[in-house]
Design a protein around this motif. Structure first.
Motif, PDB file in Angstrom:
ATOM      1  N   GLY A 122       0.813  -1.208   0.000  1.00 44.86           N
ATOM      2  CA  GLY A 122       0.000   0.000   0.000  1.00 44.86           C
ATOM      3  C   GLY A 122       0.849   1.261   0.000  1.00 44.86           C
ATOM      4  N   ILE A 123       1.942   1.258   0.783  1.00 40.97           N
ATOM      5  CA  ILE A 123       2.844   2.419   0.796  1.00 40.97           C
ATOM      6  C   ILE A 123       3.449   2.642  -0.586  1.00 40.97           C
ATOM      7  N   ILE A 124       3.851   1.564  -1.262  1.00 41.90           N
ATOM      8  CA  ILE A 124       4.440   1.705  -2.608  1.00 41.90           C
ATOM      9  C   ILE A 124       3.402   2.255  -3.586  1.00 41.90           C
ATOM     10  N   ASP A 125       2.150   1.791  -3.460  1.00 43.58           N
ATOM     11  CA  ASP A 125       1.104   2.297  -4.356  1.00 43.58           C
ATOM     12  C   ASP A 125       0.869   3.791  -4.123  1.00 43.58           C
ATOM     13  N   LEU A 126       0.899   4.227  -2.850  1.00 41.70           N
ATOM     14  CA  LEU A 126       0.718   5.649  -2.559  1.00 41.70           C
ATOM     15  C   LEU A 126       1.860   6.468  -3.147  1.00 41.70           C
ATOM     16  N   MET A 127       3.096   5.952  -3.012  1.00 39.53           N
ATOM     17  CA  MET A 127       4.247   6.678  -3.543  1.00 39.53           C
ATOM     18  C   MET A 127       4.153   6.847  -5.052  1.00 39.53           C
ATOM     19  N   SER A 138       3.087   6.158   8.080  1.00 41.92           N
ATOM     20  CA  SER A 138       3.549   4.759   8.216  1.00 41.92           C
ATOM     21  C   SER A 138       3.951   4.457   9.657  1.00 41.92           C
ATOM     22  N   ARG A 139       4.596   5.420  10.291  1.00 43.32           N
ATOM     23  CA  ARG A 139       5.054   5.191  11.663  1.00 43.32           C
ATOM     24  C   ARG A 139       3.886   5.204  12.650  1.00 43.32           C
ATOM     25  N   GLU A 140       2.947   6.152  12.484  1.00 43.83           N
ATOM     26  CA  GLU A 140       1.882   6.303  13.467  1.00 43.83           C
ATOM     27  C   GLU A 140       0.739   5.323  13.229  1.00 43.83           C
ATOM     28  N   LEU A 192       0.710   2.522  10.849  1.00 42.15           N
ATOM     29  CA  LEU A 192       1.077   1.154  10.455  1.00 42.15           C
ATOM     30  C   LEU A 192       2.210   0.560  11.286  1.00 42.15           C
ATOM     31  N   SER A 193       2.817   1.372  12.191  1.00 45.56           N
ATOM     32  CA  SER A 193       3.940   0.912  13.031  1.00 45.56           C
ATOM     33  C   SER A 193       5.103   0.418  12.181  1.00 45.56           C
ATOM     34  N   LEU A 194       5.315   1.111  11.048  1.00 43.03           N
ATOM     35  CA  LEU A 194       6.433   0.778  10.171  1.00 43.03           C
ATOM     36  C   LEU A 194       7.331   2.000  10.041  1.00 43.03           C
ATOM     37  N   ASN A 195       8.612   1.823  10.230  1.00 44.66           N
ATOM     38  CA  ASN A 195       9.588   2.894  10.030  1.00 44.66           C
ATOM     39  C   ASN A 195      10.175   2.753   8.629  1.00 44.66           C
ATOM     40  N   ILE A 196       9.829   3.729   7.768  1.00 45.41           N
ATOM     41  CA  ILE A 196      10.295   3.651   6.389  1.00 45.41           C
ATOM     42  C   ILE A 196      11.255   4.799   6.114  1.00 45.41           C
ATOM     43  N   SER A 197      12.076   4.601   5.114  1.00 49.29           N
ATOM     44  CA  SER A 197      12.979   5.643   4.636  1.00 49.29           C
ATOM     45  C   SER A 197      13.238   5.407   3.162  1.00 49.29           C
ATOM     46  N   ILE A 198      13.533   6.500   2.425  1.00 48.75           N
ATOM     47  CA  ILE A 198      13.785   6.417   0.988  1.00 48.75           C
ATOM     48  C   ILE A 198      15.281   6.553   0.772  1.00 48.75           C
ATOM     49  N   LEU A 199      15.881   5.542   0.152  1.00 44.10           N
ATOM     50  CA  LEU A 199      17.330   5.529  -0.095  1.00 44.10           C
ATOM     51  C   LEU A 199      17.601   5.754  -1.563  1.00 44.10           C
ATOM     52  N   PRO A 200      18.822   6.191  -1.882  1.00 44.42           N
ATOM     53  CA  PRO A 200      19.186   6.336  -3.299  1.00 44.42           C
ATOM     54  C   PRO A 200      19.098   4.994  -4.015  1.00 44.42           C
ATOM     55  N   ALA A 201      19.067   5.051  -5.305  1.00 42.85           N
ATOM     56  CA  ALA A 201      18.900   3.833  -6.125  1.00 42.85           C
ATOM     57  C   ALA A 201      20.205   3.064  -6.218  1.00 42.85           C
ATOM     58  N   ASP A 202      20.737   2.685  -5.099  1.00 44.04           N
ATOM     59  CA  ASP A 202      21.948   1.852  -5.089  1.00 44.04           C
ATOM     60  C   ASP A 202      21.564   0.382  -5.220  1.00 44.04           C
ATOM     61  N   PRO A 203      22.498  -0.450  -5.643  1.00 42.81           N
ATOM     62  CA  PRO A 203      22.191  -1.890  -5.732  1.00 42.81           C
ATOM     63  C   PRO A 203      21.863  -2.464  -4.345  1.00 42.81           C
ATOM     64  N   LEU A 204      20.993  -3.418  -4.338  1.00 42.10           N
ATOM     65  CA  LEU A 204      20.633  -4.084  -3.074  1.00 42.10           C
ATOM     66  C   LEU A 204      21.812  -4.914  -2.558  1.00 42.10           C
ATOM     67  N   LEU A 217      13.160   1.582  -1.226  1.00 40.20           N
ATOM     68  CA  LEU A 217      12.333   1.745  -0.034  1.00 40.20           C
ATOM     69  C   LEU A 217      12.841   0.807   1.057  1.00 40.20           C
ATOM     70  N   ARG A 218      13.245   1.385   2.185  1.00 45.09           N
ATOM     71  CA  ARG A 218      13.698   0.563   3.322  1.00 45.09           C
ATOM     72  C   ARG A 218      12.640   0.620   4.416  1.00 45.09           C
ATOM     73  N   VAL A 219      12.267  -0.525   4.907  1.00 46.42           N
ATOM     74  CA  VAL A 219      11.216  -0.641   5.924  1.00 46.42           C
ATOM     75  C   VAL A 219      11.763  -1.428   7.113  1.00 46.42           C
ATOM     76  N   PHE A 220      11.538  -0.888   8.314  1.00 43.69           N
ATOM     77  CA  PHE A 220      11.842  -1.597   9.562  1.00 43.69           C
ATOM     78  C   PHE A 220      10.517  -1.923  10.237  1.00 43.69           C
ATOM     79  N   ALA A 221      10.248  -3.190  10.429  1.00 43.50           N
ATOM     80  CA  ALA A 221       9.035  -3.652  11.116  1.00 43.50           C
ATOM     81  C   ALA A 221       9.432  -4.464  12.346  1.00 43.50           C
ATOM     82  N   ARG A 222       8.586  -4.358  13.366  1.00 39.71           N
ATOM     83  CA  ARG A 222       8.845  -5.173  14.549  1.00 39.71           C
ATOM     84  C   ARG A 222       8.679  -6.652  14.202  1.00 39.71           C
TER      85      ARG A 222
END
Length: 470
Positions: A89-94, A110-112, A114-126, A176-181
């Motif tokens: 859903g977050i990707i669709d919104l973006m 997302s944090r409040e 969905l309890s997900l901490n997201i951040s947008i990183l440069p397009a570096d290789p995974l 897109l980097r996501v930290f979930a519990r």
């Protein structure tokens, strides 16, 4: 050939074929049962523990397997599906709605919400994929859900003791980097359930073992008392029937049997003591009357007969008593062999001895000394060299006596242990003997729970092997 004979032969052929087939089918099973019997413990307590523990372990394993297969995996599947759905859903919104350059609102929501901490990183290789864990249903389920719902290049990190799970999704010009519990995507209460299940099983096993030990202990005490009595030793002084009704009945029956045997032995010993006293009195009168006779030449043969009667009487009484009234105590083999060596020197006989193991043993000292002395003295009479070897280990004492005398014929070796048995060429008695030496020795050995075996000696004569528990 008659029809009946043909039918009988056909039936016999079918029976042989069935036996061979049954032997082929049962062969592996018989091998398995022999292997199992070889490795199974032999003691009652250990086998009872297996009877209690094995079903409980199998039941717990079955419950754990069903729980892992159904509950744990199902719950983790649902939690991972929900987390991946939120990320999708977050990707669709973006990609559908315009966002501020820093994606601050999307990050806050997302944090409040969905309890997900997201951040947008440069397009570096995974990052390169890490080592796949040996057992982790979260890794496999989460990867499967990301592939199914998002279907983009991704990288996840579920390894380690951290409470967070890191997910990276490769987008068109960013990452897109996501930290979930971990608890959001994983059934974390599973470990608590398993600990409670294993802990309760251990508590129940401990209680069962304590009760089982109390039930097995009376049987062990009964076995110890019976074994000690069978070896001629004093049993446990505080032995009383305990435990279940059947064990109590067996213990009470053993006590009655032991008392009956001891009473019979005591009555026999008392009777023989009276007979001994009476016969000795008569023999003493004969000796006094002969001493008063003036002609010594005429009485010499009678005096010899009285001495023979005295010797036979003492030998018979010793055989009948079998030293049954003697208590068990410490006995030193080195001292006994030293006395036998001195006796051999006096008789001008060669004597050698060796001891392997502890020289101190628990036997009835006087009876055991007489047992070995009878056998060695018998060898001294008919041999020039005698060797004795004692081997004390693993709860058994084995004494081997070898000589270079004439020996005893194989077919007569069982007969010489009978009381008053005499061979034509007597080896077990001499002119002053009574024929009771070997009989007394065998009786003493068996009263200690052992036996005597006669065989050919490497020295050319007779070998006597005494084996008793010690």
């Amino acid at each position: 050939m008659a029809p009946t004979d043909t039918a009988k032969r056909a039936l016999a052929v079918r029976k042989r074929h069935w036996r061979r087939r049954r032997s082929t089918l049962l062969g592996p099973w018989r091998k398995f049962t022999r292997w199992l019997a070889h490795w199974m413990p032999k003691r009652l307590y250990a086998r009872s523990l297996i009877i209690i523990i094995a079903p409980m372990v199998l039941l717990q394993s079955l419950i754990a397997f069903v729980f892992m297969e159904r509950h744990w995996q199902t719950v983790t599947q649902r939690l991972s599906t929900a987390v991946v759905r939120d990320i999708a859903g977050i990707i669709d919104l973006m990609e559908t709605y315009p966002q501020d350059p820093a994606y601050e609102n999307l990050i806050r929501i997302s944090r409040e919400r969905l309890s997900l901490n997201i951040s947008i990183l440069p397009a570096d290789p995974l990052p390169a994929p890490g080592p796949k864990p040996f057992f982790s249903i979260l890794d496999s389920i989460l990867s499967e859900e990301i592939t199914k719902q998002i279907n983009r290049p991704f990288w996840i990190d579920t390894i380690g003791d951290s409470d967070l799970v890191e997910i990276r999704i490769q987008l068109d010009n960013k990452v897109l980097r996501v930290f979930a519990r971990r608890s959001q995507a994983y059934a974390s209460n599973t470990l608590i359930f398993l600990v409670w299940m294993a802990g309760s099983a251990l508590v129940l096993l401990a209680i069962a073992i304590l009760f089982l030990r109390n039930q097995i202990k009376p049987i062990q005490q009964l076995a110890t008392a019976a074994d000690s009595f069978g070896k001629g030793r004093a049993g446990p002084p505080d032995f009383k029937p305990r435990g279940a009704e059947e064990v109590r009945r067996a213990g009470a029956a053993f006590i009655v049997m032991r008392e009956r045997i001891e009473r019979q032995i005591e009555q026999r010993t008392t009777m023989l003591s009276g007979v001994s006293h009476d016969l000795r009195t008569i023999l003493t009168r004969f000796k006094l009357q002969l001493a008063l006779v003036s002609n010594r030449v005429d009485t010499e043969a009678m005096e010899q007969d009285i001495e023979d009667m005295q010797s036979m009487l003492e030998g018979y009484l010793a055989f009948a008593r079998s030293e049954a009234e003697e208590e068990t105590g410490n006995f030193n083999l080195e001292r006994l062999f030293g006395k036998l060596k001195e006796e051999g020197i006096l008789l001008e006989r060669g004597f050698t001895s060796k001891i392997r193991g502890e020289p101190e043993i628990q036997v009835r000292p006087n009876a055991f000394s007489r047992l070995i002395s009878n056998l060695v003295s018998n060898s001294f009479r008919y041999a020039k060299n005698v060797s004795v070897a004692a081997d004390h280990r693993d709860g058994w004492l084995t004494i081997t006596i070898d000589d270079d005398g004439p020996g005893i014929r194989r077919e007569m070796r069982d007969e010489v242990f009978k009381p008053f048995f005499r061979l034509d060429e007597a080896r077990n008695q001499d002119s002053s003997g009574t024929g009771l030496g070997l009989a007394i020795a065998l009786d003493i050995a068996r009263s200690h729970g052992g036996d005597i075996i006669l065989d050919d000696s490497p020295a050319g004569g007779l070998r006597a092997v005494v084996r008793i528990p010690a």
